[in-house]
Design a protein around this motif. Structure first.
Motif, short mmCIF file in Angstrom:
data_model
loop_
_atom_site.label_atom_id
_atom_site.label_comp_id
_atom_site.label_asym_id
_atom_site.label_seq_id
_atom_site.Cartn_x
_atom_site.Cartn_y
_atom_site.Cartn_z
N LEU A 19 76.26 28.52 90.80
CA LEU A 19 77.64 29.00 90.91
C LEU A 19 77.94 30.06 89.86
CD1 LEU A 19 79.54 25.65 91.59
CD2 LEU A 19 79.21 27.54 93.19
N ALA A 20 77.49 29.83 88.62
CA ALA A 20 77.74 30.80 87.55
C ALA A 20 77.02 32.11 87.84
CB ALA A 20 77.29 30.22 86.21
N ALA A 21 75.75 32.02 88.24
CA ALA A 21 75.00 33.24 88.54
C ALA A 21 75.60 33.97 89.73
CB ALA A 21 73.54 32.89 88.82
N GLY A 22 76.01 33.22 90.76
CA GLY A 22 76.62 33.84 91.94
C GLY A 22 77.93 34.51 91.61
N LEU A 139 69.72 37.68 73.10
CA LEU A 139 68.81 38.26 74.08
C LEU A 139 69.56 38.76 75.32
CD1 LEU A 139 65.86 35.68 73.91
CD2 LEU A 139 65.80 38.08 73.19
N VAL A 140 70.53 37.98 75.78
CA VAL A 140 71.31 38.39 76.95
C VAL A 140 72.10 39.65 76.66
CG1 VAL A 140 73.24 37.74 78.44
CG2 VAL A 140 71.44 36.09 77.96
N VAL A 141 72.75 39.69 75.49
CA VAL A 141 73.53 40.87 75.12
C VAL A 141 72.63 42.09 74.96
CG1 VAL A 141 74.99 41.86 73.32
CG2 VAL A 141 75.36 39.50 74.07
N ALA A 142 71.48 41.91 74.32
CA ALA A 142 70.54 43.03 74.17
C ALA A 142 70.07 43.54 75.52
CB ALA A 142 69.35 42.60 73.31
N ALA A 250 77.70 28.79 80.17
CA ALA A 250 78.08 29.52 81.38
C ALA A 250 78.12 31.03 81.13
CB ALA A 250 79.44 29.03 81.89
N THR A 251 78.63 31.44 79.96
CA THR A 251 78.78 32.88 79.72
C THR A 251 77.45 33.60 79.56
OG1 THR A 251 79.13 32.38 77.36
CG2 THR A 251 81.09 32.76 78.72
N LEU A 252 76.35 32.86 79.39
CA LEU A 252 75.05 33.52 79.37
C LEU A 252 74.79 34.25 80.69
CD1 LEU A 252 72.79 30.82 77.68
CD2 LEU A 252 73.57 32.96 76.68
N TYR A 253 75.37 33.75 81.76
CA TYR A 253 75.17 34.37 83.07
C TYR A 253 75.93 35.69 83.22
CZ TYR A 253 72.71 30.30 84.84
OH TYR A 253 71.77 29.31 85.04
N SER A 254 76.75 36.03 82.24
CA SER A 254 77.43 37.34 82.32
C SER A 254 76.42 38.48 82.28
CB SER A 254 78.42 37.49 81.16
OG SER A 254 77.74 37.45 79.91
N GLY A 287 66.66 35.46 77.77
CA GLY A 287 67.81 34.81 77.15
C GLY A 287 68.29 33.62 77.95
N LEU A 288 68.30 33.74 79.28
CA LEU A 288 68.70 32.62 80.12
C LEU A 288 67.71 31.46 79.99
CD1 LEU A 288 69.85 34.51 83.33
CD2 LEU A 288 71.29 33.28 81.73
N LEU A 289 66.43 31.77 79.93
CA LEU A 289 65.43 30.72 79.79
C LEU A 289 65.58 29.97 78.47
CD1 LEU A 289 62.23 32.45 81.23
CD2 LEU A 289 63.55 30.58 82.25
#
Length: 326
Positions: A19-22, A139-142, A250-254, A287-289
């Motif tokens: 749901l978050a990724a979608g 990692l996600v932000v980078a 959840a915000t990692l999926y941003s 980063g997600l992993l």
């Protein structure tokens, strides 16, 4: 104890993650819909978007089981959510783009996982697992920054981009305390209704009587996409996932949002998919992993005290202590 156990299990199932990724993927498609509205009054378009979403969501909220009373405090928080995380966020993006390249507000917005990871680390105190959310968020932000690139901006563009980040954080932070009692449908529905009123008021100030006009066929298609998939579906999915995963996870999926936008750019003729975008996608995925997997490599570096079995403890104990083991 039972409630805590069920929450942990729901967070561990694939559903909230999907749901978050979608939700973030759908928000990434908003670049397509927005490209169809270059000449439509901006605040008026937002009022139509959120108003149309409220018309769909509020009847759904009325059917959600027993009636839940909305307190004055709830209304204040919902009004702040609409003003900052919906209307204010979009207006800040618009203002930033006047003097900044699109990458600038994009990079600022992508920094929201860092904010929530820092808050989680502070609340976690000396917990050894606090490093993993910070590393994952970095990692996600980078990755998002690499995908979008680094553009040029003046001081005003940076300031509006910072306000856009505040709005992005508020979109989740203001909703999180309301979700356990009101639920995702009510929070999304009430928030959209208030956002429609606030956007219309802002449009009357900025555009006067021309705040809303009859859209063309192409503009109507853009508004419909913003209303249905990007607002109704994405908001429901996001707030459902937020209630189960928590803001820090959840915000990692941003990081998915700029990936989808970058993938659609070649179709719109506004960019190309190259090595930089692929490298950024790899960083986001890593980063997600790190952030969503169980305790992994980073946690193994913690200094652990040796665990002594009862027999060993008995041998090392004093005479008086040995009696307790027996």
């Amino acid at each position: 104890m039972l409630a805590r156990t069920s929450t942990r299990r729901s967070a561990g199932t694939p559903a909230p993650h999907l749901l978050a990724a979608g939700a973030m993927a759908l928000i990434g498609t908003s670049v397509v819909a927005s490209s169809l509205l270059p000449h439509y009054p901006y605040a008026g378009g937002q009022a139509l978007r959120y108003g149309g979403a409220a018309v769909i969501l509020l009847p759904l909220a009325a059917r959600r089981g027993p009636r839940v009373a909305v307190t004055a405090g709830d209304l204040v928080r919902l009004a702040l959510l609409a003003a900052t995380g919906m209307v204010g966020f979009n207006l800040a993006i618009l203002a930033a783009l006047r003097t900044a390249e699109p990458a600038i507000p994009g990079v600022f917005i992508a920094a929201s996982p860092i904010v929530f990871a820092l808050v989680a680390a502070v609340r976690g105190g000396r917990s050894g697992g606090r490093r993993r959310p910070l590393v994952a968020a970095a990692l996600v932000v980078a990755g998002a920054a690499v995908v979008q690139g680094f553009g040029h901006s003046d001081l005003a563009g940076l300031g509006w981009s910072l306000l856009a980040l505040v709005g992005e954080v508020a979109f989740s932070a203001q909703a999180a305390p309301l979700l356990p009692r009101l639920g995702a449908v009510r929070v999304a529905g009430y928030g959209c209704a208030l956002a429609a009123v606030e956007a219309l008021a802002a449009g009357l100030v900025m555009d006067g009587g021309g705040v809303v006009r009859l859209p063309t066929g192409v503009e109507a298609a853009g508004l419909a996409w913003l209303t249905l998939p990007v607002t109704v579906l994405a908001f429901l999915a996001w707030y459902t996932a937020l209630g189960r995963l928590g803001a820090a996870r959840a915000t990692l999926y941003s990081g998915v949002t700029p990936l989808v936008a970058a993938a659609l750019a070649p179709l719109l003729g506004t960019g190309r998919l190259g090595a930089g975008q692929l490298a950024g996608a790899a960083l986001v995925a890593s980063g997600l992993l790190v952030g969503l997997a169980g305790p992994g490599v980073l946690d193994r570096f913690r200094v652990r005290r040796p665990v002594m079995l009862p027999a060993a403890r008995c041998d090392a104990a004093s005479v008086g202590e040995r009696a307790r083991w027996r």
